[in-house]
Write a protein that holds these residues in place. Structure first.
Motif, PDB file in Angstrom:
ATOM      1  N   LYS A  54       1.111  -1.530   0.133  1.00  0.00           N
ATOM      2  CA  LYS A  54       0.151   0.410   0.121  1.00  0.00           C
ATOM      3  C   LYS A  54       1.005   1.267  -0.107  1.00  0.00           C
ATOM      4  N   GLY A  55       0.832   1.961  -0.496  1.00  0.00           N
ATOM      5  CA  GLY A  55       1.990   3.199  -1.521  1.00  0.00           C
ATOM      6  C   GLY A  55       2.643   3.101  -1.595  1.00  0.00           C
ATOM      7  N   GLY A  56       4.365   3.265  -1.148  1.00  0.00           N
ATOM      8  CA  GLY A  56       5.655   3.609  -2.116  1.00  0.00           C
ATOM      9  C   GLY A  56       6.041   2.721  -0.958  1.00  0.00           C
ATOM     10  N   ILE A  57       7.627   2.422  -1.941  1.00  0.00           N
ATOM     11  CA  ILE A  57       8.223   1.535  -0.650  1.00  0.00           C
ATOM     12  C   ILE A  57       9.370   2.449  -0.788  1.00  0.00           C
ATOM     13  N   ASP A  58       9.681   2.212   0.345  1.00  0.00           N
ATOM     14  CA  ASP A  58      11.199   3.018   0.791  1.00  0.00           C
ATOM     15  C   ASP A  58      12.124   2.216  -0.080  1.00  0.00           C
ATOM     16  N   GLU A  59      13.133   2.774  -0.748  1.00  0.00           N
ATOM     17  CA  GLU A  59      14.280   2.033  -1.039  1.00  0.00           C
ATOM     18  C   GLU A  59      15.551   1.776  -0.043  1.00  0.00           C
ATOM     19  N   SER A  60      15.464   1.854   0.905  1.00  0.00           N
ATOM     20  CA  SER A  60      17.025   1.277   1.881  1.00  0.00           C
ATOM     21  C   SER A  60      16.660   0.030   1.812  1.00  0.00           C
ATOM     22  N   TYR A  61      17.612  -0.980   2.728  1.00  0.00           N
ATOM     23  CA  TYR A  61      18.269  -2.045   2.158  1.00  0.00           C
ATOM     24  C   TYR A  61      18.152  -2.544   3.823  1.00  0.00           C
ATOM     25  N   PRO A  62      16.958  -3.217   4.194  1.00  0.00           N
ATOM     26  CA  PRO A  62      15.724  -3.658   3.543  1.00  0.00           C
ATOM     27  C   PRO A  62      14.429  -2.402   3.697  1.00  0.00           C
ATOM     28  N   ALA A  63      14.232  -2.801   2.164  1.00  0.00           N
ATOM     29  CA  ALA A  63      13.502  -2.135   1.812  1.00  0.00           C
ATOM     30  C   ALA A  63      12.393  -1.593   2.910  1.00  0.00           C
ATOM     31  N   GLN A  64      11.075  -1.052   3.103  1.00  0.00           N
ATOM     32  CA  GLN A  64      10.434  -0.888   4.257  1.00  0.00           C
ATOM     33  C   GLN A  64       8.580  -0.473   3.367  1.00  0.00           C
ATOM     34  N   ALA A  65       7.651  -0.912   3.609  1.00  0.00           N
ATOM     35  CA  ALA A  65       7.009  -0.501   3.001  1.00  0.00           C
ATOM     36  C   ALA A  65       5.531  -1.322   4.214  1.00  0.00           C
ATOM     37  N   GLU A  66       4.368  -0.636   3.717  1.00  0.00           N
ATOM     38  CA  GLU A  66       3.250  -1.530   4.443  1.00  0.00           C
ATOM     39  C   GLU A  66       2.458  -2.239   3.543  1.00  0.00           C
ATOM     40  N   ALA A  67       2.030  -3.438   4.264  1.00  0.00           N
ATOM     41  CA  ALA A  67       0.999  -4.443   3.618  1.00  0.00           C
ATOM     42  C   ALA A  67       0.001  -4.322   3.294  1.00  0.00           C
ATOM     43  N   LYS A  68      -0.346  -4.099   2.161  1.00  0.00           N
ATOM     44  CA  LYS A  68      -2.112  -3.964   2.156  1.00  0.00           C
ATOM     45  C   LYS A  68      -2.953  -5.025   2.103  1.00  0.00           C
ATOM     46  N   ASN A  69      -2.021  -6.442   1.018  1.00  0.00           N
ATOM     47  CA  ASN A  69      -2.315  -7.572   1.776  1.00  0.00           C
ATOM     48  C   ASN A  69      -1.554  -8.757   1.953  1.00  0.00           C
ATOM     49  N   ILE A  70      -1.151 -10.132   2.460  1.00  0.00           N
ATOM     50  CA  ILE A  70      -0.770 -10.405   2.740  1.00  0.00           C
ATOM     51  C   ILE A  70      -1.185 -12.073   2.702  1.00  0.00           C
ATOM     52  N   LYS A  71      -1.037 -12.949   1.711  1.00  0.00           N
ATOM     53  CA  LYS A  71      -1.555 -14.403   2.026  1.00  0.00           C
ATOM     54  C   LYS A  71      -0.667 -15.301   1.580  1.00  0.00           C
ATOM     55  N   ILE A  72      -0.579 -16.136   2.865  1.00  0.00           N
ATOM     56  CA  ILE A  72       0.237 -17.445   3.022  1.00  0.00           C
ATOM     57  C   ILE A  72      -0.139 -18.218   1.901  1.00  0.00           C
ATOM     58  N   ILE A  73       0.880 -18.890   1.414  1.00  0.00           N
ATOM     59  CA  ILE A  73       0.844 -19.619   0.431  1.00  0.00           C
ATOM     60  C   ILE A  73       1.966 -21.199   0.645  1.00  0.00           C
ATOM     61  N   LYS A  74       2.556 -20.884   1.611  1.00  0.00           N
ATOM     62  CA  LYS A  74       3.486 -22.191   2.127  1.00  0.00           C
ATOM     63  C   LYS A  74       2.893 -22.151   3.941  1.00  0.00           C
TER      64      LYS A  74
END
Length: 106
Positions: A82-102
């Motif tokens: 959701k929104g932009g991604i801070d390009e630091s390392y590690p990058a930082q962002a706010e999750a809009k949606n998370i789906k567990i696939i395994k």
């Protein structure tokens, strides 16, 4: 006629910008979980922490802010930002949606 061409050009530019700003999607493995964020990396590293491997790890890594419950290290997930991604390392962002696939190995 010129006004119509200008309006069409403005519409195309605005539509193109909107589509280019669509939500980023990614996937990876949860390495660490805190109260309000998770660290997601490309490969699975069971039993390791970011502190153990940060000097030698060279893949993508992102801290995702989230309030989602039940997330655990080792799970493979897909996410939308959701929104932009801070390009630091590690990058930082706010999750809009998370789906567990395994589920992770225990």
């Amino acid at each position: 006629m010129k006004k119509m061409v200008i309006w069409v050009m403005v519409f195309i530019v605005l539509t193109g910008c909107h589509q280019g700003a669509s939500q980023f999607q990614g996937e990876g493995y949860i390495l660490e979980v805190t109260d309000q964020r998770i660290l997601v990396i490309e490969k699975e590293f069971p039993g390791k922490s970011w502190k153990d491997m940060m000097d030698e790890y060279t893949g993508d890594a992102i801290w995702l802010g989230t309030k989602k419950k039940g997330l655990k290290p080792g799970q493979k997930i897909q996410y939308q930002v959701k929104g932009g991604i801070d390009e630091s390392y590690p990058a930082q962002a706010e999750a809009k949606n998370i789906k567990i696939i395994k589920e992770g190995k225990e």
